[in-house]
Design a protein around this motif. Structure first.
Motif, mmCIF file in Angstrom:
data_model
loop_
_atom_site.group_PDB
_atom_site.id
_atom_site.type_symbol
_atom_site.label_atom_id
_atom_site.label_comp_id
_atom_site.label_asym_id
_atom_site.label_seq_id
_atom_site.Cartn_x
_atom_site.Cartn_y
_atom_site.Cartn_z
ATOM 1 N N TRP A 242 -4.459 6.478 -2.941
ATOM 2 C CA TRP A 242 -3.810 5.277 -2.426
ATOM 3 C C TRP A 242 -3.677 4.278 -3.570
ATOM 4 N N THR A 243 -2.536 3.614 -3.615
ATOM 5 C CA THR A 243 -2.328 2.567 -4.615
ATOM 6 C C THR A 243 -1.964 1.276 -3.896
ATOM 7 N N GLU B 10 0.569 5.367 0.022
ATOM 8 C CA GLU B 10 -0.338 6.494 0.233
ATOM 9 C C GLU B 10 0.251 7.759 -0.383
ATOM 10 N N THR C 202 -6.606 1.316 -7.127
ATOM 11 C CA THR C 202 -6.321 2.739 -6.945
ATOM 12 C C THR C 202 -7.527 3.398 -6.285
ATOM 13 N N LEU D 269 0.840 -1.189 0.000
ATOM 14 C CA LEU D 269 0.000 0.000 0.000
ATOM 15 C C LEU D 269 0.880 1.246 0.000
#
Length: 219
Positions: free
Chosen positions: A63-64, A58, A74, A56
């Protein structure tokens, strides 16, 4: 456990593509890395999720989440309404009812009823996200993680999938196989298990207990 309530939109890219338009949703980030996006409805099932292991990242308003398979989630945060974290400690796991617990015990003593040459390694094999019901080895020496349920539903397949993902992250267990065992397995659960490479086996509880069937037989 981190709980974020936010006005967000969500895009998934992987085996297919999916888009959730902007709306207020609950984002759950669990200690094991699992990320799930929930609406205020639809019972327990998230609208979209990414199981552990994953990464993760941020960013500023975005957030990806990426997993080793290359799938990407995403989450675009348009407005964060609440962001809180809670330490929940180690969960003791689900207490099985009498039939399910006894079924597991019987299968541990009779692994050959599930597959020829299958042998028990350990009951309640420990992992960081809970115990695997039965850990066995097949006739070729490969490890087989077995989840035992009284009724085989999608939730059970998802549970076993989480165990397999975690176990396979250890190079020494990279080829561990999965087996889902129940008295009755629903068609939807069978279909999902097949897509995950998990073997399904239905067992007769009474037969395992040594009780004769009431059906008439010629001999």
């Amino acid at each position: 456990m981190r709980l974020v309530i936010a006005r967000c939109s969500v895009d998934y890219a992987g085996r297919l593509t999916a888009h959730l338009p902007e709306a207020v949703r609950l984002i759950m980030v669990k200690a094991d890395g699992c990320v799930a996006i929930h609406a205020d409805g639809g019972a327990y099932k998230p609208l979209n999720w990414m199981n552990a292991p994953n990464r993760l990242v941020e960013g500023d308003g975005e957030w990806t989440v990426v997993n080793p398979k290359g799938e990407q989630l995403t989450i675009t945060l348009h407005e964060v309404l609440s962001d809180s974290s809670h330490e929940m400690g180690v969960d003791p796991g689900l207490s099985k009812d009498g039939v399910e617990a006894h079924l597991q015990e019987l299968l541990a003593a009779n692994t050959g009823t599930l597959a020829e040459g299958l042998s028990l390694v350990r009951r309640e094999y420990p992992t960081d996200i809970g115990p695997v019901d039965l850990m066995c080895r097949d006739a070729d020496g490969r490890l087989v993680a077995i989840e035992v349920k009284r009724r085989g539903e999608i939730d059970g397949v998802e549970q076993l999938t989480r165990y397999l993902t975690l176990l396979r992250s250890d190079p020494a267990m990279a080829d561990v196989q999965g087996m889902f065992v129940a008295q009755v397995i629903k068609p939807q659960a069978r279909t999902l298990a097949a897509t995950r490479g998990i073997t399904c086996v239905e067992v007769d509880y009474d037969e395992l207990r040594g009780i004769e069937s009431n059906e008439l037989r010629l001999f």
